[in-house]
Design an enzyme around this catalytic site. Structure first.
Site, mmCIF file in Angstrom:
data_model
loop_
_atom_site.group_PDB
_atom_site.id
_atom_site.type_symbol
_atom_site.label_atom_id
_atom_site.label_comp_id
_atom_site.label_asym_id
_atom_site.label_seq_id
_atom_site.Cartn_x
_atom_site.Cartn_y
_atom_site.Cartn_z
ATOM 1 N N ASP A 59 0.854 -1.181 0.000
ATOM 2 C CA ASP A 59 0.000 0.000 0.000
ATOM 3 C C ASP A 59 0.903 1.250 0.000
ATOM 4 O O ASP A 59 1.862 1.318 0.772
ATOM 5 C CB ASP A 59 -0.856 -0.062 1.281
ATOM 6 C CG ASP A 59 -1.923 1.013 1.359
ATOM 7 O OD1 ASP A 59 -2.338 1.527 0.304
ATOM 8 O OD2 ASP A 59 -2.357 1.311 2.495
ATOM 9 N N GLY A 81 -6.487 7.980 8.414
ATOM 10 C CA GLY A 81 -6.473 8.256 9.853
ATOM 11 C C GLY A 81 -7.878 8.429 10.408
ATOM 12 O O GLY A 81 -8.830 7.833 9.915
ATOM 13 N N ALA A 95 -11.193 4.477 4.503
ATOM 14 C CA ALA A 95 -12.591 4.112 4.746
ATOM 15 C C ALA A 95 -12.923 3.977 6.226
ATOM 16 O O ALA A 95 -14.096 3.975 6.586
ATOM 17 C CB ALA A 95 -12.927 2.817 4.018
HETATM 18 ZN ZN ZN Z 1 -4.208 5.189 1.368
#
Ligand code: ZN
Length: 275
Positions: free
Chosen positions: A80, A175, A204
Site C-alpha cells: 500500500d 487516519g 474508509a
Molecule cells: Zn491510502
C-alpha cells in the site's frame, strides 16, 4: 491461492462488490485478518504500508502471510502506498502479488511516467499495480487542500500507465476523521463511467456503512481499511492487560487483540461483500 490484485478485483467488478484491503502491522493482525477471511470464506487483500516494512522488515509480512494462509478463498498480498520504484521492486522480490505506486503528489506527467515504469516492471513479474490520481486527505493533505480526481484525467492516466486499479480522491482521508466526512459519490460514478479500471477507495475507517455501500454501488471495487484495525488491535490489547495486569507472557494477552482484529475484519468483509 495467493493471487494478483487484478484477479480479485476483476471478479469484484463483475460481481458488483468490493474486496476489502486490510492493513496489517504485526503477526497478530496477520493472524486476525486471515482468520476473518477463513471464517467468512471471502477473499481479502492483505496489505502493508512502507512504514510497516521499515518497522518489521520488507520480507517479514509476506513470509508470515504465506506461512499462515491455510487455503480457502483466494487472497492477495499488496504493498500500500509504495513511494518509489525501489520499494515496489523489493516487495515483488519478496513475494507480493500486487503493489501500489503512489505518484499522486507529483505533477500529472511525472505521475504517469513513474506509474507506467513500475507497471512495466510489475507486469513482467506477473504482479498487478495500483496507481493514484488526485489526493486523499490526512497524511497526504499538505496544505489543507484535497484535489478530487478528474474523470477525464483518470481515463487518460489508466490508458497511458496500464495500471490494474486506480485509487481516487473523492473526499476521503487517512487516519481518524474530524467531523462528518463529505464523500463525493457522484464523482465516483463519473470516473467509473469513463474508465474500466477498478477503482480504489482509501481512508474508509470512520465512514458510515451507508456511505461505503453507496461508494460500492458507484463503482468502487477495493476499499482500504487501516485505522479501524489498528484501533481494534489496541483496544483488545488494552482490555486484556487491564483484566490481567500481572500477565507477562505475550501469548497470554495477545489472543484477545487477535480476536478484536478478527471481529473488526469480519464486519468489514461483510460490509464490502454486501452481506
Ligand atoms: Zn491510502
Amino acid at each position: 491461492m495467493i493471487v494478483t490484485g487484478k484477479e480479485l478485483l476483476s471478479k469484484a467488478k463483475a460481481g458488483k462488490y468490493a474486496v476489502p484491503a486490510l492493513n496489517v502491522d504485526n503477526l497478530e493482525s496477520v493472524i486476525g485478518v486471515l482468520r476473518a477471511a477463513e471464517e467468512t470464506g471471502k477473499s481479502i487483500i492483505v496489505q502493508t504500508i512502507p512504514r510497516t516494512l521499515d518497522y518489521g522488515g520488507v520480507g517479514t509480512y509476506s513470509a508470515m502471510i504465506r506461512a499462515l494462509y491455510g487455503g480457502g478463498a483466494d487472497i492477495c498480498i499488496h504493498l500500500d502506498h509504495g513511494g518509489s520504484e525501489e520499494i515496489c521492486r523489493k516487495c515483488i522480490e519478496k513475494g507480493y502479488t500486487s503493489v501500489m505506486i503512489d505518484g499522486s503528489a507529483l505533477p500529472f506527467e511525472e505521475n504517469v511516467k513513474l506509474t507506467a515504469r513500475v507497471a512495466d516492471i510489475a507486469h513482467a513479474a506477473g504482479v498487478s499495480v495500483e496507481g493514484e490520481l488526485g489526493t486523499i486527505g490526512g497524511k497526504e493533505q499538505t496544505e489543507g487542500k484535497i484535489s478530487y480526481t478528474d474523470p477525464k484525467q483518470a481515463r487518460e492516466f489508466a490508458m497511458r500507465t496500464g495500471v490494474d486499479s486506480l485509487a481516487v480522491g473523492v473526499g476521503t482521508a487517512h487516519g481518524v476523521y474530524k467531523g462528518v466526512p463529505h464523500i463525493a459519490v457522484d464523482r465516483i460514478y463519473e470516473i467509473a463511467a469513463l474508465t474500466d479500471v477498478p477503482l480504489v477507495l482509501h481512508g474508509a475507517s470512520g465512514l458510515s456503512d451507508e456511505v461505503i455501500r453507496n461508494c460500492i454501488a458507484a463503482g468502487i471495487t477495493k476499499i482500504n481499511f487501516a485505522t479501524q484495525l489498528r484501533q481494534a488491535f489496541t483496544e483488545g490489547l488494552r482490555r486484556a492487560l487491564a483484566k490481567a495486569p500481572e500477565a507477562f507472557d505475550p501469548k497470554a494477552y495477545l489472543p484477545e487483540a487477535i480476536e478484536y482484529v478478527k471481529n473488526a475484519a469480519v464486519g468489514i468483509i461483510n460490509l464490502c461483500c454486501g452481506m
